[in-house]
Motif scaffolding. Structure first.
Motif, short mmCIF file in Angstrom:
data_model
loop_
_atom_site.label_atom_id
_atom_site.label_comp_id
_atom_site.label_asym_id
_atom_site.label_seq_id
_atom_site.Cartn_x
_atom_site.Cartn_y
_atom_site.Cartn_z
N SER A 87 32.54 61.40 -6.09
CA SER A 87 33.50 62.50 -6.20
C SER A 87 34.41 62.30 -7.41
O SER A 87 34.75 63.28 -8.10
N GLU A 88 34.81 61.06 -7.71
CA GLU A 88 35.62 60.82 -8.91
C GLU A 88 34.81 61.11 -10.17
O GLU A 88 35.33 61.69 -11.14
N LEU A 89 33.54 60.71 -10.17
CA LEU A 89 32.69 60.99 -11.32
C LEU A 89 32.50 62.50 -11.49
O LEU A 89 32.62 63.03 -12.61
N ALA A 90 32.23 63.21 -10.39
CA ALA A 90 32.03 64.65 -10.47
C ALA A 90 33.28 65.36 -10.99
O ALA A 90 33.19 66.33 -11.76
N SER A 91 34.44 64.88 -10.58
CA SER A 91 35.69 65.47 -11.05
C SER A 91 35.82 65.35 -12.56
O SER A 91 36.22 66.30 -13.25
N GLU A 92 35.47 64.19 -13.10
CA GLU A 92 35.59 63.99 -14.55
C GLU A 92 34.54 64.79 -15.31
O GLU A 92 34.82 65.32 -16.40
N VAL A 93 33.32 64.89 -14.76
CA VAL A 93 32.30 65.71 -15.42
C VAL A 93 32.73 67.17 -15.42
O VAL A 93 32.55 67.89 -16.41
N ALA A 94 33.32 67.62 -14.31
CA ALA A 94 33.80 69.01 -14.24
C ALA A 94 34.86 69.28 -15.30
O ALA A 94 34.88 70.34 -15.94
N LYS A 95 35.75 68.32 -15.50
CA LYS A 95 36.81 68.50 -16.50
C LYS A 95 36.24 68.62 -17.91
O LYS A 95 36.63 69.51 -18.68
N VAL A 96 35.31 67.73 -18.25
CA VAL A 96 34.78 67.76 -19.62
C VAL A 96 33.89 68.97 -19.83
O VAL A 96 33.88 69.56 -20.92
N ALA A 142 29.44 75.87 -17.70
CA ALA A 142 29.50 75.99 -16.25
C ALA A 142 28.85 74.74 -15.64
O ALA A 142 27.95 74.15 -16.23
N LEU A 143 29.33 74.34 -14.46
CA LEU A 143 28.81 73.14 -13.81
C LEU A 143 28.25 73.48 -12.44
O LEU A 143 28.89 74.18 -11.65
N ALA A 168 36.40 58.78 -16.87
CA ALA A 168 36.55 59.82 -17.88
C ALA A 168 35.66 59.53 -19.09
O ALA A 168 34.97 60.43 -19.61
N ALA A 169 35.65 58.30 -19.55
CA ALA A 169 34.82 57.92 -20.69
C ALA A 169 33.33 57.99 -20.34
O ALA A 169 32.50 58.42 -21.15
N PHE A 170 33.00 57.58 -19.11
CA PHE A 170 31.62 57.64 -18.62
C PHE A 170 31.12 59.08 -18.63
O PHE A 170 30.03 59.39 -19.13
N ALA A 171 31.94 59.99 -18.09
CA ALA A 171 31.57 61.40 -18.04
C ALA A 171 31.44 62.00 -19.43
O ALA A 171 30.51 62.76 -19.72
N GLN A 172 32.38 61.67 -20.32
CA GLN A 172 32.36 62.21 -21.68
C GLN A 172 31.11 61.76 -22.43
O GLN A 172 30.46 62.56 -23.12
N LEU A 173 30.77 60.49 -22.29
CA LEU A 173 29.60 59.96 -22.99
C LEU A 173 28.32 60.63 -22.48
O LEU A 173 27.45 61.00 -23.28
N ALA A 174 28.23 60.81 -21.16
CA ALA A 174 27.05 61.47 -20.59
C ALA A 174 26.97 62.92 -21.04
O ALA A 174 25.89 63.44 -21.37
N PHE A 175 28.11 63.60 -21.05
CA PHE A 175 28.13 65.00 -21.48
C PHE A 175 27.72 65.12 -22.95
O PHE A 175 26.93 66.01 -23.32
N ASP A 176 28.24 64.25 -23.81
CA ASP A 176 27.89 64.28 -25.22
C ASP A 176 26.38 64.09 -25.42
O ASP A 176 25.76 64.73 -26.28
N GLU A 177 25.79 63.20 -24.63
CA GLU A 177 24.34 62.98 -24.70
C GLU A 177 23.59 64.24 -24.29
O GLU A 177 22.60 64.63 -24.92
N ALA A 178 24.06 64.89 -23.21
CA ALA A 178 23.41 66.11 -22.73
C ALA A 178 23.48 67.21 -23.79
O ALA A 178 22.50 67.93 -24.02
N VAL A 179 24.62 67.35 -24.44
CA VAL A 179 24.78 68.37 -25.48
C VAL A 179 23.85 68.08 -26.64
O VAL A 179 23.17 68.99 -27.17
#
Length: 343
Positions: free
Chosen positions: A83-92, A99-100, A304-315
């Motif tokens: 849930s903490e990870l999902a929250s950070e992914v949602a923010k980024v 959309a998430l 937050a950094a974990f989510a950002q790094l994963a999002f950047d990779e996805a993009v």
């Protein structure tokens, strides 16, 4: 009532294969979006008509709200880690106009496959915790950009090199090294690690722990506990096993923060003081660790950094032509030792 043969409706991936394009191109063509040629759009529409493909209303609504959508796959949103990870992914995702869509995939290679296929037809990229075999991953997600979280090197090596795949792994070695050295500096002589037994070999953290302890001239103690109804019970069972031994540990590194909370609970029930009798260290750095007594010493992951790094990779993967994907990307994050009251 007459028997009728059930006909499965074609999905977006089937249309993409027939037209020889990516699923993102199908989405653009079906929703009259810019960025594709007239000829490509014609080919997609003809393929869709041949297969009698009809986009889901949910998928169309996602496209209308945002030109891009991201899927997140976790195993259990009731677990504070996810849930903490999902929250950070949602923010980024929100900060970048994506959309998430979040899907739970319960543990077990056979569970949730229909939901995963459905998700693959709705989003432009996926970030995921998965316990599937490599051929199943490629079979379900095809050319969809996919970033795997904390998966094994063996799984990554076995994935098709022609698919857009990335990974963000958690390297436990630096954090465990800091934890072990911290406990040794406190004078602890019998450090134990709680490890959850799965059908596979021992966990990566267990192998790292054994090596660290032996390098420092001690014999490692590993408390192996079978998977329980939740990680709290894993921690309580670990204490039962550890303190039935002739020489119980004077420090316990739990499998994660949730199991550490179970360790704290069982030690208190037995009248054993923390950290005087036994230090306790968790792994994850959940926010709730500040609200237990004593406050939990832990190896904290920067969600937050974990989510950002994963999002950047996805993009990055989603902007790559599927006919010539990038070399498989593998990034790492690390834990930080946060010393509090429990050790």
């Amino acid at each position: 009532m007459a028997n009728r043969k059930e006909v499965q409706r074609a999905g977006i991936l089937e249309v993409a294969r027939l037209a020889g394009v990516s699923r993102q191109t199908v989405t653009r063509a079906m929703n009259d979006m810019p960025g594709i040629s007239v000829e490509t759009k014609r080919r997609v529409l003809e393929a869709a008509e041949e297969l009698r493909y009809r986009p889901s209303r949910f998928g169309r609504e996602l496209v209308q709200q945002s030109t891009q959508s991201l899927g997140l796959i976790v195993s259990d949103l009731a677990n504070p880690y996810f849930s903490e990870l999902a929250s950070e992914v949602a923010k980024v995702a929100a900060a970048n106009g994506w959309a998430l869509v979040v899907v739970e995939k319960r543990p077990g290679p056979e569970s949730g496959r229909a939901e995963l296929r459905s998700l693959a037809g709705q989003v432009d990229a996926i970030i995921a915790y998965l316990d599937l075999a490599p051929h199943d991953i490629d079979g379900i997600f095809g050319n969809l950009p996919l970033v795997l979280l904390d998966t094994s090197e063996q799984t990554l090596d076995a994935l098709s090199p022609s698919r857009p795949r990335g990974a963000v792994s958690i390297d436990l070695a630096p954090g465990l090294t800091d934890a072990v050295d911290h406990l040794l500096a406190l004078g602890r002589k019998r450090i134990a690690l709680v490890d959850i037994m799965y059908s596979t070999d021992e966990s990566v953290r267990c192998g790292i722990f054994r090596e660290l302890i032996r390098e420092r001239g001690q014999e490692p103690t590993v408390i192996k506990v079978e998977v329980a109804e939740d990680d709290l019970h894993v921690g309580r069972r670990a204490v039962e096993v550890a303190f039935s031994a002739p020489e119980p540990p004077d420090a316990i590194i739990a499998f994660n923060d949730m199991s550490a909370f179970g360790v704290l609970k069982e030690l208190r029930v037995r009248g054993l003081s923390v950290p005087e009798t036994c230090c306790v260290i968790g792994i994850d750095g959940l926010k709730i660790g500040l609200f237990v007594d004593p406050e939990l010493t832990t190896l904290r992951l920067d969600f937050a950094a974990f989510a950002q790094l994963a999002f950047d990779e996805a993009v990055q993967l989603s902007t790559t032509n599927v006919s010539s994907p990038l070399p498989q990307s593998r990034k790492r994050v690390f834990h930080e030792l946060v010393v509090r009251q429990s050790g």
